[in-house]
Design an enzyme around this catalytic site. Structure first.
Site, PDB file in Angstrom:
ATOM      1  N   ASN A   1      -6.066   2.682  11.389  1.00 37.64           N
ATOM      2  CA  ASN A   1      -5.704   2.818   9.978  1.00 37.64           C
ATOM      3  C   ASN A   1      -6.003   4.264   9.601  1.00 37.64           C
ATOM      4  O   ASN A   1      -7.156   4.643   9.408  1.00 37.64           O
ATOM      5  CB  ASN A   1      -6.549   1.837   9.152  1.00 37.64           C
ATOM      6  CG  ASN A   1      -6.239   1.918   7.672  1.00 37.64           C
ATOM      7  OD1 ASN A   1      -5.456   2.757   7.234  1.00 37.64           O
ATOM      8  ND2 ASN A   1      -6.866   1.048   6.898  1.00 37.64           N
TER       9      ASN A   1
ATOM     10  N   ARG B   1      -1.761   0.350  10.935  1.00 33.96           N
ATOM     11  CA  ARG B   1      -1.466  -0.038   9.548  1.00 33.96           C
ATOM     12  C   ARG B   1      -0.581   1.066   8.969  1.00 33.96           C
ATOM     13  O   ARG B   1      -0.959   2.240   8.970  1.00 33.96           O
ATOM     14  CB  ARG B   1      -2.757  -0.135   8.743  1.00 33.96           C
ATOM     15  CG  ARG B   1      -2.471  -0.363   7.272  1.00 33.96           C
ATOM     16  CD  ARG B   1      -3.760  -0.406   6.481  1.00 33.96           C
ATOM     17  NE  ARG B   1      -3.477  -0.706   5.098  1.00 33.96           N
ATOM     18  CZ  ARG B   1      -3.885   0.040   4.069  1.00 33.96           C
ATOM     19  NH1 ARG B   1      -4.585   1.131   4.271  1.00 33.96           N
ATOM     20  NH2 ARG B   1      -3.587  -0.309   2.852  1.00 33.96           N
TER      21      ARG B   1
ATOM     22  N   HIS C   1      -1.431  -4.376   0.067  1.00 32.33           N
ATOM     23  CA  HIS C   1      -2.473  -5.319   0.509  1.00 32.33           C
ATOM     24  C   HIS C   1      -1.844  -6.558   1.131  1.00 32.33           C
ATOM     25  O   HIS C   1      -2.480  -7.618   1.189  1.00 32.33           O
ATOM     26  CB  HIS C   1      -3.358  -5.809  -0.669  1.00 32.33           C
ATOM     27  CG  HIS C   1      -4.314  -4.794  -1.221  1.00 32.33           C
ATOM     28  ND1 HIS C   1      -4.701  -4.798  -2.537  1.00 32.33           N
ATOM     29  CD2 HIS C   1      -4.977  -3.768  -0.633  1.00 32.33           C
ATOM     30  CE1 HIS C   1      -5.557  -3.812  -2.753  1.00 32.33           C
ATOM     31  NE2 HIS C   1      -5.731  -3.167  -1.605  1.00 32.33           N
TER      32      HIS C   1
ATOM     33  N   ARG D   1      -8.469   3.947 -10.218  1.00 32.87           N
ATOM     34  CA  ARG D   1      -7.103   3.922 -10.764  1.00 32.87           C
ATOM     35  C   ARG D   1      -7.083   3.083 -12.034  1.00 32.87           C
ATOM     36  O   ARG D   1      -7.757   2.056 -12.115  1.00 32.87           O
ATOM     37  CB  ARG D   1      -6.118   3.310  -9.769  1.00 32.87           C
ATOM     38  CG  ARG D   1      -5.982   4.092  -8.490  1.00 32.87           C
ATOM     39  CD  ARG D   1      -4.917   3.435  -7.614  1.00 32.87           C
ATOM     40  NE  ARG D   1      -5.108   3.834  -6.235  1.00 32.87           N
ATOM     41  CZ  ARG D   1      -5.098   2.995  -5.201  1.00 32.87           C
ATOM     42  NH1 ARG D   1      -4.895   1.699  -5.395  1.00 32.87           N
ATOM     43  NH2 ARG D   1      -5.283   3.443  -3.988  1.00 32.87           N
TER      44      ARG D   1
ATOM     45  N   GLU E   1      -7.991  -7.605   7.766  1.00 33.80           N
ATOM     46  CA  GLU E   1      -6.660  -7.022   7.980  1.00 33.80           C
ATOM     47  C   GLU E   1      -6.493  -6.553   9.418  1.00 33.80           C
ATOM     48  O   GLU E   1      -5.401  -6.619   9.987  1.00 33.80           O
ATOM     49  CB  GLU E   1      -6.459  -5.842   7.015  1.00 33.80           C
ATOM     50  CG  GLU E   1      -6.276  -6.280   5.579  1.00 33.80           C
ATOM     51  CD  GLU E   1      -6.699  -5.236   4.565  1.00 33.80           C
ATOM     52  OE1 GLU E   1      -7.925  -5.087   4.351  1.00 33.80           O
ATOM     53  OE2 GLU E   1      -5.830  -4.587   3.978  1.00 33.80           O
TER      54      GLU E   1
END
Ligand code: ADP
Length: 412
Positions: free
Chosen positions: A21, A100, A189, A250, A395
């Site tokens: 990733n 990923r 996600h 965010r 993940e």
């Protein structure tokens, strides 16, 4: 599908998958057994492209850390990883590399073997994910150089949401912007929501194809996904991961008029606005203290910090409001899933969210809520109410599993 070239290693059932990733200044990696998710080695290279670049590797409970030497880049980090894999006799066990990749646009709804054409498309999709896809490509290139004999697979964060219907992904702006520039909602996600939905189906003892769930991934980034009959039908992130819930740094959904006001009346440049909404907002922006939920909980509880309390209160209210509004996509609801660093560990956030959802018949069992943390999974709702399942996401395992499945199917 592209024919596998014989110069590449053929995947054998005992092989592990190296999962990568890659971010703009970091590489996370794990070596995983795809059949059971066992992690043989994992780690993180961070602060890349600075002279403080470091790589941390964990193998069998032993953690090692190495300062990188110049050039302090992704290639150097991977070279150190290869050396370590060699010294631990793990290289021969690697069957393939799974990456990923953040944005797969409308083109990619499944894991995909990386070919020069696919790389080109990932590059083109950088227009939709300028911070992420270029970094993912750096990881792909670096792995191609470091592991020349291994096939590489891309697993896209957007892929699971490609089953969303048009009504969920079309923005209320000129349709031509979708037709000509692919401006639509994609969601992110996806790998995490897919994994926890499958785990929830097991816990509910129902086939995934019959499960109707709302999944809340609450980490530094946060998103809600509605799962109907096992498939994503709506999600809170949009064309970029900026939409929807308030997050660590965010702001999530924001009146677009505020941006015009910041620029036209308050002298912000577009770069200032970008920094504000992505890096300086959310939990950090309101608290003025931290984006880290643990820090804010401690400040609120131990120091009576009012700004920390306000940040967490807004955060939780917006999660509850979002879960309630997404329930409109379903006619039946088997349960709520909570995952990500906050969903898996913060009993305070879970309690605050769930107590605002009594209309949907979610009622918290306080004892179970306190007990289900730090890797524990299970239902934290009372037995007479609708299940609230805390599930540890993984993940990396999904990426390993899907990489292995793709290459096995492709070879047959
Ligand atoms: P990322 O999105 O970067 O993968 P994570 O899923 O690791 O992030 O989640 C990070 C968040 O989880 C941080 O806000 C962190 O404070 C929070 N978190 C981790 N452990 C706890 C805990 N015990 N209590 C409250 N929050 C926690």
């Amino acid at each position: 599908m592209t024919q596998l070239n014989s110069q590449f290693k053929k995947l054998s059932p005992s092989d592990s998958i190296l999962v990568i990733n890659c971010g703009s200044s970091s590489v996370k990696f794990s070596l995983i057994k795809p059949d059971n998710g066992e992690t043989l080695l994992s780690g993180l290279a961070e602060r890349l492209l600075t002279d403080e670049a470091v790589i941390k590797i964990e193998h069998k409970d032993e953690k090692k850390s190495y300062q990188l030497t110049s050039p302090f880049n992704h290639q150097t980090a991977l070279a150190v990883l290869v050396e370590q894999l060699q010294s631990l006799n793990l290289v021969d066990n690697i069957g393939a590399v799974g990456h990923r990749v953040v944005h797969g646009g409308e083109q990619y709804s499944k894991p995909t073997l990386i070919t020069p054409e696919v790389e080109q498309e990932i590059k083109q999709l950088s227009a939709l994910a300028p911070l992420h896809n270029p970094a993912n490509l750096i990881g792909i290139k670096a792995c191609q150089a470091a592991f020349q004999h291994l096939l590489q697979v891309a697993v896209f964060d957007t892929a699971y949401h490609q089953t969303m219907p048009e009504k969920a992904y079309i923005y209320g702006i000129a349709y031509s912007l979708y037709q000509e520039h692919a401006i639509r909602r994609y969601g992110f996600h996806g790998t995490s929501h897919y994994f926890v939905a499958k785990q929830a189906a097991k816990q509910l003892n129902k086939p995934i194809e019959q499960c109707n769930l709302i999944s809340a991934h609450l980490g530094n980034g946060c998103s809600i996904t509605v799962i109907k009959n096992g498939k994503s039908v709506d999600t809170s992130m949009g064309m970029t991961p900026g939409e929807g819930l308030m997050m660590g740094t965010r702001c999530g959904d924001l009146d677009s008029g505020i941006i015009f006001h910041l620029v036209n009346s308050l002298g912000y440049s577009i770069e200032d606005v970008d920094k504000l909404v992505n890096k300086e907002s959310g939990l950090l922006g309101i608290s003025g203290l931290s984006n880290d939920c643990r820090v804010l909980q401690a400040a609120m509880i131990d120091d009576n910090n009012e700004q920390a309390k306000l940040a967490l209160t807004v955060f939780c209210y917006r999660i509850a409001k979002s879960i309630a509004s997404y329930s409109a996509s379903l006619t039946e609801l088997d349960g709520l899933i909570l995952t990500g660093g906050i969903g898996e560990n913060s009993s305070w956030v879970r309690s605050e969210v769930i107590k605002q959802l009594s209309l949907l018949n979610f009622v918290l069992d306080e004892e179970k809520n306190e007990a289900t943390r730090f890797g524990a999974s299970g239902n934290i709702a009372t037995s007479s109410s609708r299940p609230c399942l805390v599930i540890t996401t993984n993940e990396e395992w999904v990426i390993a599993e899907q990489t292995s499945q793709l290459l096995t199917n492709n070879a047959n």
